[in-house]
Design a protein around this motif. Structure first.
Motif, PDB file in Angstrom:
ATOM      1  N   HIS A   9      54.758  30.172  25.978  1.00  0.00           N
ATOM      2  CA  HIS A   9      55.216  30.739  27.244  1.00  0.00           C
ATOM      3  C   HIS A   9      55.039  32.245  27.176  1.00  0.00           C
ATOM      4  N   CYS A  10      54.452  32.808  28.219  1.00  0.00           N
ATOM      5  CA  CYS A  10      54.250  34.249  28.309  1.00  0.00           C
ATOM      6  C   CYS A  10      55.066  34.779  29.483  1.00  0.00           C
ATOM      7  N   ASP A  11      55.616  35.958  29.324  1.00  0.00           N
ATOM      8  CA  ASP A  11      56.295  36.592  30.450  1.00  0.00           C
ATOM      9  C   ASP A  11      55.289  36.988  31.514  1.00  0.00           C
ATOM     10  N   LEU A  12      54.125  37.453  31.059  1.00  0.00           N
ATOM     11  CA  LEU A  12      53.114  37.982  31.970  1.00  0.00           C
ATOM     12  C   LEU A  12      51.719  37.614  31.484  1.00  0.00           C
ATOM     13  N   ALA A  13      50.903  37.084  32.397  1.00  0.00           N
ATOM     14  CA  ALA A  13      49.490  36.826  32.108  1.00  0.00           C
ATOM     15  C   ALA A  13      48.663  37.847  32.877  1.00  0.00           C
ATOM     16  N   LEU A  14      47.816  38.569  32.176  1.00  0.00           N
ATOM     17  CA  LEU A  14      46.872  39.501  32.786  1.00  0.00           C
ATOM     18  C   LEU A  14      45.503  38.852  32.687  1.00  0.00           C
ATOM     19  N   LEU A  15      44.947  38.459  33.833  1.00  0.00           N
ATOM     20  CA  LEU A  15      43.705  37.696  33.846  1.00  0.00           C
ATOM     21  C   LEU A  15      42.617  38.424  34.620  1.00  0.00           C
ATOM     22  N   GLY A  16      41.440  38.478  34.057  1.00  0.00           N
ATOM     23  CA  GLY A  16      40.290  39.021  34.753  1.00  0.00           C
ATOM     24  C   GLY A  16      39.645  37.943  35.610  1.00  0.00           C
ATOM     25  N   ALA A  17      38.828  38.361  36.544  1.00  0.00           N
ATOM     26  CA  ALA A  17      38.115  37.422  37.417  1.00  0.00           C
ATOM     27  C   ALA A  17      36.688  37.908  37.608  1.00  0.00           C
ATOM     28  N   SER A  18      35.763  36.972  37.652  1.00  0.00           N
ATOM     29  CA  SER A  18      34.358  37.312  37.913  1.00  0.00           C
ATOM     30  C   SER A  18      34.097  37.448  39.408  1.00  0.00           C
ATOM     31  N   GLY A  19      34.913  36.759  40.206  1.00  0.00           N
ATOM     32  CA  GLY A  19      34.744  36.806  41.653  1.00  0.00           C
ATOM     33  C   GLY A  19      36.063  36.558  42.356  1.00  0.00           C
ATOM     34  N   LEU A  50      43.274  41.114  37.383  1.00  0.00           N
ATOM     35  CA  LEU A  50      42.677  42.438  37.232  1.00  0.00           C
ATOM     36  C   LEU A  50      41.215  42.307  37.639  1.00  0.00           C
ATOM     37  N   ALA A  51      40.825  42.987  38.716  1.00  0.00           N
ATOM     38  CA  ALA A  51      39.439  42.870  39.183  1.00  0.00           C
ATOM     39  C   ALA A  51      39.067  44.075  40.027  1.00  0.00           C
ATOM     40  N   ASP A  52      37.854  44.588  39.821  1.00  0.00           N
ATOM     41  CA  ASP A  52      37.400  45.685  40.662  1.00  0.00           C
ATOM     42  C   ASP A  52      37.002  45.151  42.037  1.00  0.00           C
ATOM     43  N   ALA A  53      36.978  46.026  43.010  1.00  0.00           N
ATOM     44  CA  ALA A  53      36.752  45.637  44.409  1.00  0.00           C
ATOM     45  C   ALA A  53      35.384  44.990  44.645  1.00  0.00           C
ATOM     46  N   ALA A  54      34.422  45.249  43.783  1.00  0.00           N
ATOM     47  CA  ALA A  54      33.093  44.640  43.945  1.00  0.00           C
ATOM     48  C   ALA A  54      33.145  43.118  43.796  1.00  0.00           C
ATOM     49  N   LYS A  55      34.180  42.590  43.185  1.00  0.00           N
ATOM     50  CA  LYS A  55      34.302  41.141  42.987  1.00  0.00           C
ATOM     51  C   LYS A  55      34.457  40.388  44.306  1.00  0.00           C
ATOM     52  N   TRP A  56      34.870  41.069  45.384  1.00  0.00           N
ATOM     53  CA  TRP A  56      35.001  40.421  46.697  1.00  0.00           C
ATOM     54  C   TRP A  56      33.638  40.028  47.258  1.00  0.00           C
ATOM     55  N   GLY A  72      50.230  39.218  41.646  1.00  0.00           N
ATOM     56  CA  GLY A  72      49.698  40.525  41.997  1.00  0.00           C
ATOM     57  C   GLY A  72      48.230  40.656  41.657  1.00  0.00           C
ATOM     58  N   LEU A  73      47.578  41.582  42.345  1.00  0.00           N
ATOM     59  CA  LEU A  73      46.174  41.928  42.088  1.00  0.00           C
ATOM     60  C   LEU A  73      46.112  43.414  41.798  1.00  0.00           C
ATOM     61  N   VAL A  74      45.568  43.763  40.639  1.00  0.00           N
ATOM     62  CA  VAL A  74      45.364  45.149  40.253  1.00  0.00           C
ATOM     63  C   VAL A  74      43.883  45.432  40.439  1.00  0.00           C
TER      64      VAL A  74
END
Length: 104
Positions: A9-19, A50-56, A72-74
């Motif tokens: 169990h994690c308090d927080l998951a920070l996940l990247g996305a390709s898209g 966690l994803a930069d705006a270009a992923k949209w 949330g989205l960072v």
């Protein structure tokens, strides 16, 4: 993947996305990566993408997380208005690199 996540169990998951897709959520290019990210989200109290705006502009082939499962989205820039509306409707908090936060 499931077996070793069963007792984690994690308090927080920070996940990247390709898209990113306004309707479908976060995606990646690999099935194995998607499986790990799904389990990490499932076993976490809070999930931040966690994803930069270009992923949209280029959603990837394998969706791993709908917006309803994201807290949330960072990102580095505001998303397109359609996407911003989708985030708000799903209760996702937007954290911009500028330090500005748009709350649910």
């Amino acid at each position: 993947v499931n077996a070793w996540f069963a007792d984690l169990h994690c308090d927080l998951a920070l996940l990247g996305a390709s898209g990113l897709d306004a309707a479908k959520g976060a995606s990646t290019t690999e099935f194995a990566e998607a499986a790990v990210k799904k389990e990490a989200a499932r076993h976490s109290g809070k999930v931040l993408l966690l994803a930069d705006a270009a992923k949209w502009r280029k959603p990837a082939a394998v969706r791993f997380l709908p917006w309803s499962e994201v807290d949330g989205l960072v990102t580095d820039a505001a998303p397109p208005s359609v996407a911003a509306d989708a985030l708000v409707s799903k209760g996702v908090t937007l954290h911009l690199r500028s330090g500005r936060t748009t709350r649910r």
